[in-house]
Design an enzyme around this catalytic site. Structure first.
Site, short mmCIF file in Angstrom:
data_model
loop_
_atom_site.label_atom_id
_atom_site.label_comp_id
_atom_site.label_asym_id
_atom_site.label_seq_id
_atom_site.Cartn_x
_atom_site.Cartn_y
_atom_site.Cartn_z
N HIS A 121 -19.15 -21.25 147.64
CA HIS A 121 -20.08 -21.56 148.74
C HIS A 121 -21.28 -20.61 148.77
CE1 HIS A 121 -17.07 -24.31 150.11
NE2 HIS A 121 -16.22 -23.39 150.50
N ALA A 122 -21.36 -19.70 147.80
CA ALA A 122 -22.51 -18.79 147.77
C ALA A 122 -23.68 -19.45 147.05
CB ALA A 122 -22.13 -17.48 147.07
#
Ligand code: ZN
Length: 299
Positions: A121-122
């Site tokens: 999710h980065a």
């Protein structure tokens, strides 16, 4: 030949009582792996910190500096979901280092595993969903820069969509991003990858494995990769607090076999990361990950 694994569990972080992130999972998994005898001490490694130069191949200078120097805003920290601390910085660089070292070794050994990572999710300029840096993206960019691979495929079977990874590699034909995830689960704003398969709440073993066996050959044929990074999330297990799917331990084991068989058939090395796992009983998540170690050690 022993399965080589990397653990950064020693670099832990202090979290407030009742925090949703299961930081204990990493040390429990390391201890379970040692106790199982599946990985001899000589094959269990502690990674160095990932080089800032490598992290910067993916992440913006501003964001990397803000993480390293503790100048993330309150809003940025809230979005990540973890409070900033020196130990969070150390842990974040070590976890990326683990995936870098595991993937480099996979090119020589065939299959390796980081007992951490899969922080999908980065994004390039921010973190979210418990993910500070995108280890999978960093390692692919690093190996491409070093001329060790040209093409890569990401097989993301964490129950959440790999939105950050998809955004980072959007428009990059050298990296094929495949994600199979709960359609109604976080992130609620999905970012299209090369192939997304969305599953309904409550999906069980048979429907899951059938969808996976349809997708995998297509993924590998279209990607023609030199390396596969596999995110073997435990959060599609029926005992997960966040997952909304209903896979059993056996179904998840068959999932791992399916991925590793498909890659072996075409002779592609695989680096495995554990990604998510939020069991109502955290031992359930550890058991799923340990099963992945057990299966990977047979390849
Ligand atoms: Zn997840």
């Amino acid at each position: 030949m022993a399965l080589h694994c990397w653990t950064s569990a020693r670099y832990t972080i202090a979290l407030p009582e009742g925090h949703r992130f299961p930081i204990a999972k990493y040390a429990l998994l390391r201890d379970a792996v040692i106790a199982s005898g599946l990985v001899p001490p000589s094959a269990l490694h502690e990674p160095a910190r990932a080089a800032v130069d490598s992290v910067r191949l993916v992440h913006t200078e501003r964001y990397v500096n803000a993480v390293a120097s503790g100048t993330l805003s309150e809003a940025e920290q809230r979005r990540i979901g973890l409070p900033w601390s020196e130990s969070l910085v150390e842990r974040s660089f070590r976890a990326v280092g683990g995936t870098c070292e595991a993937a480099s070794a996979a090119l020589d050994r065939g299959v390796t595993m980081n007992l951490a990572g899969g922080t999908h999710h980065a994004f390039a300029d921010h973190g979210e969903g418990f993910c500070v840096f995108n280890d999978v993206a960093v390692v692919i960019r690093m190996l491409q820069r070093d001329g060790r691979i040209r093409r890569a495929a990401i097989v993301d079977l964490d129950v959440h969509q790999g939105n950050g990874t998809h955004a980072i590699f959007s428009g990059d034909a050298s990296v094929y991003t495949f994600s199979m995830h709960g359609g109604r689960n976080y992130p609620f704003h999905k970012v299209a990858g090369s192939l997304d398969v969305e599953l309904a709440d409550g999906t069980g073993d048979d429907a899951y494995l059938s969808a996976l066996s349809d997708a995998l050959p297509r993924v590998l044929a279209a990607a023609s990769p030199d390396l596969v990074i596999y995110l073997a999330g435990a959060d599609s297990h029926e005992g997960d607090r966040l997952g909304r799917l209903c896979l059993t331990f056996d179904g998840l084991a068959r999932r791992d076999v399916m991925v590793l068989d498909a890659c072996r058939e075409v002779g592609i090395p695989v680096a495995i990361t554990i990604a998510g796992g939020y069991g109502r009983d955290i031992e359930d998540s550890v058991r799923v990950h340990l099963n992945t170690v057990r299966i990977a050690s047979q390849y």
